[in-house]
Design a protein around this motif. Structure first.
Motif, PDB file in Angstrom:
ATOM      1  N   GLU A  11       0.833  -1.207   0.000  1.00 34.32           N
ATOM      2  CA  GLU A  11       0.000   0.000   0.000  1.00 34.32           C
ATOM      3  C   GLU A  11       0.870   1.261   0.000  1.00 34.32           C
ATOM      4  N   GLU A  14       2.313   1.846  -3.448  1.00 34.75           N
ATOM      5  CA  GLU A  14       1.291   2.381  -4.356  1.00 34.75           C
ATOM      6  C   GLU A  14       1.048   3.869  -4.078  1.00 34.75           C
ATOM      7  N   ASN A  15       1.063   4.262  -2.805  1.00 36.86           N
ATOM      8  CA  ASN A  15       0.881   5.677  -2.451  1.00 36.86           C
ATOM      9  C   ASN A  15       2.020   6.531  -3.001  1.00 36.86           C
ATOM     10  N   LYS A  17       3.852   5.842  -5.642  1.00 38.86           N
ATOM     11  CA  LYS A  17       3.686   5.892  -7.098  1.00 38.86           C
ATOM     12  C   LYS A  17       2.597   6.890  -7.495  1.00 38.86           C
ATOM     13  N   GLN A  18       1.511   6.936  -6.737  1.00 38.98           N
ATOM     14  CA  GLN A  18       0.437   7.894  -7.023  1.00 38.98           C
ATOM     15  C   GLN A  18       0.918   9.328  -6.824  1.00 38.98           C
ATOM     16  N   GLU A  19       1.678   9.556  -5.748  1.00 40.19           N
ATOM     17  CA  GLU A  19       2.198  10.908  -5.509  1.00 40.19           C
ATOM     18  C   GLU A  19       3.145  11.314  -6.634  1.00 40.19           C
ATOM     19  N   ASP A  21       3.183  10.252  -9.732  1.00 40.22           N
ATOM     20  CA  ASP A  21       2.374  10.482 -10.927  1.00 40.22           C
ATOM     21  C   ASP A  21       1.734  11.874 -10.883  1.00 40.22           C
ATOM     22  N   TYR A  22       1.190  12.238  -9.726  1.00 43.03           N
ATOM     23  CA  TYR A  22       0.572  13.558  -9.574  1.00 43.03           C
ATOM     24  C   TYR A  22       1.604  14.678  -9.759  1.00 43.03           C
ATOM     25  N   LYS A  25       2.763  14.640 -13.637  1.00 44.05           N
ATOM     26  CA  LYS A  25       1.764  14.928 -14.668  1.00 44.05           C
ATOM     27  C   LYS A  25       0.907  16.154 -14.387  1.00 44.05           C
ATOM     28  N   THR A  26       0.675  16.477 -13.136  1.00 44.43           N
ATOM     29  CA  THR A  26      -0.238  17.577 -12.816  1.00 44.43           C
ATOM     30  C   THR A  26       0.498  18.789 -12.253  1.00 44.43           C
TER      31      THR A  26
END
Length: 155
Positions: A11, A14-15, A17-19, A21-22, A25-26
């Motif tokens: 978990e 995954e957190n 990787k999400q950070e 990505d944000y 990309k954003t």
């Protein structure tokens, strides 16, 4: 020199990787838009918006590099079987003095979030209970003094 392993649960990885990505990309795009807007205002030598955007860009890029290194050096810890507490375990402890139960998830230092009951394996409580089982009593030395916990459950 070999990079230090970053101990994570699945978990936690995954957190991260999400950070990442944000941020890539954003947030990176938002900062670039702010820089372009500030440049359009003309003289950059006294442009506070430009300076702030450059500072935000540096912080963002630094965090991106940090996350990439953590992900690259991640060591995923699986839940252990057999009732022994280890990283990845969720435990219920009884504070024997106040008769209060507390539930904690034991995680690596990167994932630690005491406000959400995720404590590091290197924290005083985490380090003291690692390797113990249901029924054990453990003395934890804290800045406020010694606390005795009884291990009620390990998942």
């Amino acid at each position: 020199m070999a990079a230090k392993k970053v101990i994570l649960t699945q978990e936690g990885l995954e957190n991260l990787k999400q950070e990442l990505d944000y941020l890539v990309k954003t947030k990176r795009e938002e900062i670039l838009a702010r820089l372009a807007e500030a440049r359009a205002q003309g003289d950059l030598s006294e442009n506070a918006e430009y300076e702030q955007a450059r500072e935000d860009q540096a912080k963002n890029e630094g965090r991106i590099l940090e996350l990439k290194a953590e992900i690259e050096n991640a060591q995923i810890i699986e839940k252990t079987e057999g009732g022994k507490i280890d990283i990845g375990s969720t435990v219920i402890l009884l504070d024997t003095e106040f008769e209060e139960e507390e539930t904690y998830s034991i995680v690596g230092t990167t994932e630690a979030d005491p406000f959400n009951n995720k404590i590091s394996n290197e924290s005083p409580v985490g380090a003291a209970i690692i390797g113990h089982s249901v029924g054990d009593e453990v003395v934890v030395t804290t800045p406020g003094g010694d606390v005795v916990y009884k291990i009620i459950d390990v998942q």
